[in-house]
Design an enzyme around this catalytic site. Structure first.
Site, PDB file in Angstrom:
ATOM      1  N   ASP A  15      30.567  47.594 -16.445  1.00  0.00           N
ATOM      2  CA  ASP A  15      29.447  47.486 -17.372  1.00  0.00           C
ATOM      3  C   ASP A  15      29.770  46.536 -18.526  1.00  0.00           C
ATOM      4  O   ASP A  15      30.923  46.434 -18.948  1.00  0.00           O
ATOM      5  CB  ASP A  15      29.107  48.874 -17.917  1.00  0.00           C
ATOM      6  CG  ASP A  15      27.728  48.939 -18.534  1.00  0.00           C
ATOM      7  OD1 ASP A  15      26.886  48.065 -18.210  1.00  0.00           O
ATOM      8  OD2 ASP A  15      27.486  49.841 -19.339  1.00  0.00           O
ATOM      9  N   ARG A  19      25.825  42.030 -22.121  1.00  0.00           N
ATOM     10  CA  ARG A  19      26.091  42.096 -23.560  1.00  0.00           C
ATOM     11  C   ARG A  19      27.190  41.119 -23.973  1.00  0.00           C
ATOM     12  O   ARG A  19      27.140  40.522 -25.049  1.00  0.00           O
ATOM     13  CB  ARG A  19      26.487  43.523 -23.948  1.00  0.00           C
ATOM     14  CG  ARG A  19      25.292  44.422 -24.247  1.00  0.00           C
ATOM     15  CD  ARG A  19      25.745  45.841 -24.481  1.00  0.00           C
ATOM     16  NE  ARG A  19      26.059  46.516 -23.227  1.00  0.00           N
ATOM     17  CZ  ARG A  19      26.726  47.652 -23.145  1.00  0.00           C
ATOM     18  NH1 ARG A  19      27.195  48.222 -24.232  1.00  0.00           N
ATOM     19  NH2 ARG A  19      26.947  48.216 -21.974  1.00  0.00           N
ATOM     20  N   ARG A  28      22.540  35.877 -19.970  1.00  0.00           N
ATOM     21  CA  ARG A  28      23.196  37.053 -19.391  1.00  0.00           C
ATOM     22  C   ARG A  28      23.934  36.726 -18.088  1.00  0.00           C
ATOM     23  O   ARG A  28      24.987  37.306 -17.805  1.00  0.00           O
ATOM     24  CB  ARG A  28      22.153  38.151 -19.144  1.00  0.00           C
ATOM     25  CG  ARG A  28      21.653  38.810 -20.419  1.00  0.00           C
ATOM     26  CD  ARG A  28      20.548  39.821 -20.118  1.00  0.00           C
ATOM     27  NE  ARG A  28      20.995  40.864 -19.205  1.00  0.00           N
ATOM     28  CZ  ARG A  28      21.617  41.981 -19.597  1.00  0.00           C
ATOM     29  NH1 ARG A  28      21.879  42.181 -20.875  1.00  0.00           N
ATOM     30  NH2 ARG A  28      21.964  42.890 -18.699  1.00  0.00           N
ATOM     31  N   GLU A  62      18.798  50.938  -9.294  1.00  0.00           N
ATOM     32  CA  GLU A  62      17.970  50.844 -10.502  1.00  0.00           C
ATOM     33  C   GLU A  62      17.954  49.441 -11.098  1.00  0.00           C
ATOM     34  O   GLU A  62      17.096  49.117 -11.929  1.00  0.00           O
ATOM     35  CB  GLU A  62      18.470  51.838 -11.560  1.00  0.00           C
ATOM     36  CG  GLU A  62      18.212  53.305 -11.223  1.00  0.00           C
ATOM     37  CD  GLU A  62      19.162  53.833 -10.166  1.00  0.00           C
ATOM     38  OE1 GLU A  62      18.732  54.689  -9.360  1.00  0.00           O
ATOM     39  OE2 GLU A  62      20.334  53.392 -10.135  1.00  0.00           O
ATOM     40  N   ASN A  63      18.899  48.593 -10.699  1.00  0.00           N
ATOM     41  CA  ASN A  63      18.985  47.257 -11.289  1.00  0.00           C
ATOM     42  C   ASN A  63      17.831  46.343 -10.895  1.00  0.00           C
ATOM     43  O   ASN A  63      17.631  45.283 -11.502  1.00  0.00           O
ATOM     44  CB  ASN A  63      20.314  46.587 -10.917  1.00  0.00           C
ATOM     45  CG  ASN A  63      21.498  47.144 -11.667  1.00  0.00           C
ATOM     46  OD1 ASN A  63      22.637  47.045 -11.216  1.00  0.00           O
ATOM     47  ND2 ASN A  63      21.257  47.745 -12.836  1.00  0.00           N
ATOM     48  N   ILE A 190      27.645  58.362 -15.908  1.00  0.00           N
ATOM     49  CA  ILE A 190      28.110  57.965 -14.583  1.00  0.00           C
ATOM     50  C   ILE A 190      27.092  57.117 -13.821  1.00  0.00           C
ATOM     51  O   ILE A 190      27.417  56.547 -12.784  1.00  0.00           O
ATOM     52  CB  ILE A 190      28.522  59.189 -13.748  1.00  0.00           C
ATOM     53  CG1 ILE A 190      27.362  60.165 -13.573  1.00  0.00           C
ATOM     54  CG2 ILE A 190      29.695  59.898 -14.404  1.00  0.00           C
ATOM     55  CD1 ILE A 190      27.704  61.356 -12.675  1.00  0.00           C
TER      56      ILE A 190
END
Length: 238
Positions: A15, A19, A28, A62-63, A190
């Protein structure tokens, strides 16, 4: 249960790529490219640290909610990574597997994934598993469907189903459960990753963004793992 000096299987939620780039005023996708380069360093460190299996969370179910630009860029990055790294992975003895639902991925990417798995199938130095279009709940749902079909076809007795049955239907059926799960970037969740398999895994949540996660960071966590007392529901070791 005696302590393990090193985890046999490490899983990483990589992760913080986006950012990392935004903090530098860059797109990004630049962060995702930097993160892909970091994977090589961590894979190379595994044998010396006693890590036989490394599973990395590359793209979740979910991405797809991200912008079309970022999703398309990530898919290009995955294709580029496979083409660029394939021969090097082969030479370094890395066996690559992919887990997740491949049906939503484009045909070219699926073909490259199949080719990389076949190319590295006989390697044994490190087992690298890449979770691509993966979600823990989705995996369990797909596994349950396969299990239900076997029951319906008379191949499986429902009365004989136990907590050892479902793992045989999971994407990870040929892998040991992770001993350690690492999440970078300071988030402490998680995120639907290896839900069944991580029931007794140790967790490390670190503030470092993935593109800054060096071999030294990895080694430090391995050292802390060796001091943990893994009881698996039992009592503390003497």
């Amino acid at each position: 249960m005696a302590n393990q000096t090193s985890p046999r299987h490490v899983a990483i939620i990589m992760d913080g790529n986006g950012r990392w780039a935004e903090m530098r005023g860059r797109p990004r996708l630049l962060g995702h490219r930097a993160g892909a380069k970091r994977v090589r360093e961590i894979v190379e460190a595994c044998p010396d640290l006693g890590v036989e299996y490394l599973t990395i969370f590359a793209f979740s179910t979910e991405n797809w909610k991200r912008t079309q630009e970022e999703v398309s860029g990530l898919m290009r990055l995955f294709r580029t990574y496979i083409r660029k790294e394939a021969q090097d992975l082969l030479r370094r003895g890395v066996r690559v597997r992919f887990i997740g639902d491949r049906l939503r991925l484009d045909a070219q990417l699926r073909r490259l994934m199949d080719e990389l798995e076949a190319l590295t199938a006989h390697n044994t130095r490190v087992n690298l598993t890449i979770a691509l279009n993966y979600g823990g709940r989705d995996e369990v749902a797909r596994a349950t469907k396969r299990l239900a079909r076997d029951v319906a076809d008379g191949k499986l007795d429902p009365e004989g189903i136990s907590d050892e049955t479902l793992p045989r239907y999971l994407d990870t059926c040929v892998l040991p459960d992770p001993d350690l799960v690492i999440r970078t970037s300071g988030e402490a969740r998680i995120s639907n990753f290896l839900l069944w398999q991580s029931a007794y895994a140790e967790y490390e949540f670190v503030d470092t963004l993935w593109p800054d996660f060096t071999e030294a960071c990895f080694r430090e966590i391995m050292g802390r793992f060796g001091a943990r007392d893994r009881r698996f529901g039992g009592i503390k070791s003497a």
